[in-house]
Design a protein around this motif. Structure first.
Motif, short mmCIF file in Angstrom:
data_model
loop_
_atom_site.label_atom_id
_atom_site.label_comp_id
_atom_site.label_asym_id
_atom_site.label_seq_id
_atom_site.Cartn_x
_atom_site.Cartn_y
_atom_site.Cartn_z
N ALA A 118 49.88 48.79 15.15
CA ALA A 118 48.98 47.85 15.84
C ALA A 118 47.68 47.69 15.07
O ALA A 118 47.16 46.59 14.90
CB ALA A 118 48.71 48.35 17.26
N ILE A 119 47.14 48.82 14.56
CA ILE A 119 45.89 48.78 13.78
C ILE A 119 46.10 47.98 12.50
O ILE A 119 45.26 47.16 12.11
CB ILE A 119 45.40 50.20 13.48
N ASP A 120 47.24 48.19 11.84
CA ASP A 120 47.55 47.43 10.62
C ASP A 120 47.67 45.94 10.91
O ASP A 120 47.23 45.11 10.12
CB ASP A 120 48.85 47.94 9.99
N ALA A 121 48.28 45.61 12.07
CA ALA A 121 48.46 44.20 12.44
C ALA A 121 47.11 43.52 12.69
O ALA A 121 46.97 42.31 12.49
CB ALA A 121 49.34 44.08 13.68
N MET A 122 46.12 44.31 13.12
CA MET A 122 44.77 43.75 13.38
C MET A 122 43.88 43.82 12.15
O MET A 122 42.72 43.43 12.19
CB MET A 122 44.12 44.51 14.55
N LYS A 123 44.42 44.39 11.06
CA LYS A 123 43.66 44.55 9.80
C LYS A 123 42.36 45.31 10.02
O LYS A 123 41.31 45.00 9.45
CB LYS A 123 43.38 43.18 9.18
N GLY A 124 42.47 46.34 10.90
CA GLY A 124 41.32 47.23 11.09
C GLY A 124 40.25 46.72 12.00
O GLY A 124 39.18 47.35 12.14
N ARG A 125 40.45 45.59 12.69
CA ARG A 125 39.43 45.04 13.58
C ARG A 125 40.11 44.36 14.77
O ARG A 125 40.96 43.48 14.58
CB ARG A 125 38.57 44.02 12.83
N GLY A 126 39.75 44.78 15.99
CA GLY A 126 40.34 44.15 17.17
C GLY A 126 40.32 45.10 18.36
O GLY A 126 39.57 46.08 18.38
N LYS A 127 41.17 44.82 19.34
CA LYS A 127 41.23 45.65 20.54
C LYS A 127 42.64 46.18 20.72
O LYS A 127 43.62 45.44 20.58
CB LYS A 127 40.82 44.83 21.78
N LEU A 128 42.73 47.44 21.06
CA LEU A 128 44.02 48.10 21.27
C LEU A 128 44.04 48.74 22.65
O LEU A 128 43.13 49.51 22.99
CB LEU A 128 44.28 49.14 20.19
N ILE A 129 45.05 48.40 23.43
CA ILE A 129 45.16 48.91 24.80
C ILE A 129 46.47 49.69 24.94
O ILE A 129 47.55 49.18 24.62
CB ILE A 129 45.14 47.77 25.83
N ILE A 171 37.66 49.11 15.80
CA ILE A 171 38.77 49.02 16.75
C ILE A 171 38.26 49.45 18.13
O ILE A 171 37.73 50.55 18.29
CB ILE A 171 39.96 49.90 16.35
N ASP A 172 38.40 48.56 19.10
CA ASP A 172 38.00 48.85 20.48
C ASP A 172 39.19 49.45 21.21
O ASP A 172 40.15 48.74 21.53
CB ASP A 172 37.51 47.56 21.15
N PHE A 173 39.18 50.75 21.46
CA PHE A 173 40.27 51.44 22.12
C PHE A 173 40.09 51.43 23.64
O PHE A 173 38.98 51.56 24.15
CB PHE A 173 40.36 52.90 21.66
N GLU A 174 41.21 51.29 24.34
CA GLU A 174 41.19 51.38 25.80
C GLU A 174 42.51 51.98 26.26
O GLU A 174 43.58 51.63 25.75
CB GLU A 174 41.00 50.00 26.44
N ILE A 175 42.45 52.89 27.21
CA ILE A 175 43.67 53.49 27.76
C ILE A 175 43.62 53.36 29.27
O ILE A 175 42.59 53.63 29.90
CB ILE A 175 43.86 54.95 27.32
N ILE A 176 44.72 52.93 29.86
CA ILE A 176 44.83 52.72 31.30
C ILE A 176 45.96 53.58 31.81
O ILE A 176 47.13 53.43 31.38
CB ILE A 176 45.10 51.24 31.63
N THR A 177 45.65 54.50 32.73
CA THR A 177 46.67 55.41 33.26
C THR A 177 46.52 55.52 34.77
O THR A 177 45.41 55.39 35.31
CB THR A 177 46.54 56.81 32.65
N PRO A 178 47.61 55.78 35.47
CA PRO A 178 47.52 56.01 36.92
C PRO A 178 46.98 57.41 37.20
O PRO A 178 46.92 58.26 36.31
CB PRO A 178 48.97 55.86 37.37
N ASP A 179 46.60 57.64 38.44
CA ASP A 179 46.13 58.97 38.84
C ASP A 179 47.31 59.92 38.97
O ASP A 179 48.43 59.51 39.29
CB ASP A 179 45.37 58.88 40.17
N GLY A 180 47.05 61.20 38.73
CA GLY A 180 48.09 62.20 38.89
C GLY A 180 48.93 62.37 37.63
O GLY A 180 48.64 61.79 36.57
N ASP A 181 49.97 63.19 37.76
CA ASP A 181 50.87 63.47 36.64
C ASP A 181 52.15 62.65 36.76
O ASP A 181 52.57 62.29 37.86
CB ASP A 181 51.23 64.96 36.60
#
Length: 389
Positions: free
Chosen positions: A294-305, A263-273
């Motif tokens: 989401a992981i179950d829907a990808m059957k353990g292989r894919g990208k999650l953002i 699973i390729d994880f990616e998180i996108i967040t703005p600066d600050g709180d």
């Protein structure tokens, strides 16, 4: 106790009895309608006889029967009627709008309508027909005709009220049961959890690799969080101002380190709180449910953002996967308790997530977009804390 034991049988007895009562009322109403209709028919036949008597009588005669004849002819105050002469001209009329009776098209429509409601009555002079009486239903008879529909509507509304009351009562009972089970689960977990904390301290004194102990402590802390979550089910949770970026990252990181490297994880967040009124334990539960789905829907292989964005006072948290996708007709259905596409699923994760977000945090959750075999994006919307300093 007796009602609980035989509750289902009682319900069926009430339903059958109600059906029989309603059927009898409708049947009696129908009988009364037909009886009333026959009485109107008799009244109009008497009127036709009186009309016939008037035509056949000597204009200059002063018989006592003439007074009775005129009395019968003047007695019709409710039933609309037309007398059409042998040549097709309008003879007389009763209980019909005088301003429209000169309209021949209107008269034809009335004749057609009256023929459908009642059979015409001929007025004879000897063996020939001098005129024909066309008459409709009286206002009272028309009202009586719609009485069964009104009764059915009342019965339907009454049944709907009973159904919703019973459904609400049943749901309330189920909610109490689930809440009790959740609190009991939290209580049961507490005992082995306390023991694990003790064993962790012993391992520290035995000079075990600190990295191992650190991972164990993380899982012990996770068990504490789970216990707190279950203990809050069925009660109104306390909300505190927290940075939603930090809370999301904490849940995200915990799952990332315990998930397959496929699973390729990616998180996108703005600066600050971004301060939001949150219950940390319940919010992290939502993120975990959505990420695991989401992981179950990808059957353990894919990208999650996981992406956090802010627009004025609204905060959006989007979880996007590259899984099998969801049909558009199921966008709302997936949040229904018991709905699942998994063979061993209970269908409670997303419904619980929706309850936490919408009922406890006054937010919204929805399927933002989805395509078959391409992936799904589920979005949470929360309000930024306005009283944050």
């Amino acid at each position: 106790m007796i009602f609980t034991k035989y509750g289902n049988a009682f319900r069926w007895i009430i339903i059958i009895a109600s059906f029989i009562i309603v059927s009898l009322i409708l049947w009696k109403t129908y009988e009364f309608f037909q009886h009333f209709k026959e009485e109107e028919r008799t009244k109009m036949e008497n009127w036709s006889l009186a009309q016939n008597e008037l035509i056949n009588s000597d204009v200059n005669s002063k018989t006592s029967n003439m007074d009775l004849t005129l009395q019968i002819l003047n007695s019709n105050k409710t039933t609309p009627m037309l007398v059409i002469n042998e040549d097709g001209s309008l003879g007389t009329h009763n209980n019909i709008d005088d301003t429209r009776i000169t309209d021949s098209l209107y008269v034809k429509k009335l004749i057609s309508k009256f023929e459908k409601e009642n059979n015409p009555i001929p007025v004879k002079i000897g063996d020939s027909i001098a005129s024909v009486i066309y008459y409709g239903n009286s206002p009272l008879l028309n009202k009586l005709k719609y009485y069964p529909l009104a009764l059915l509507l009342i019965v339907f509304l009454f049944g709907a009220v009973i159904f919703f009351f019973y459904s609400s009562n049943k749901n309330a009972t189920q909610n109490k049961l689930w809440s009790g089970m959740a609190k009991e689960t939290a209580h049961q977990i507490g005992t082995p959890l306390s023991s694990l904390i003790g064993w962790t301290e012993i391992l520290k004194s035995e000079h075990v690799n600190p990295d191992y102990i650190a991972e164990i402590e993380k899982d012990v802390d996770r068990l504490k969080t789970i216990t707190e979550r279950f203990s809050k089910i069925g009660s109104l949770p306390t909300l505190e101002i927290n940075d939603i970026i930090k809370e999301t990252i904490d849940s995200y990181d915990y799952l990332k380190t315990r998930t397959s490297n496929l699973i390729d994880f990616e998180i996108i967040t703005p600066d600050g709180d971004i301060p939001v009124n949150l219950n940390k334990q319940l919010y992290s539960w939502c993120i975990e449910n959505l990420v695991k789905n989401a992981i179950d829907a990808m059957k353990g292989r894919g990208k999650l953002i996981v992406e956090i964005s802010q627009l004025e006072n609204n905060v959006k948290i989007s979880i996007t996967d590259t899984g099998k996708g969801i049909s558009k007709k199921d966008f709302n259905k997936i949040f229904t308790p018991g709905y699942t596409t998994k063979k061993r699923g209970w269908g409670l994760g997303l419904s619980l997530t929706r309850r936490i977000i919408e009922d406890f945090h006054d937010g919204k959750i929805k399927v933002l977009q989805s395509q078959k075999e391409k992936g799904t994006t589920i979005q949470i919307s929360l309000k930024r804390a306005t009283n944050y300093v």
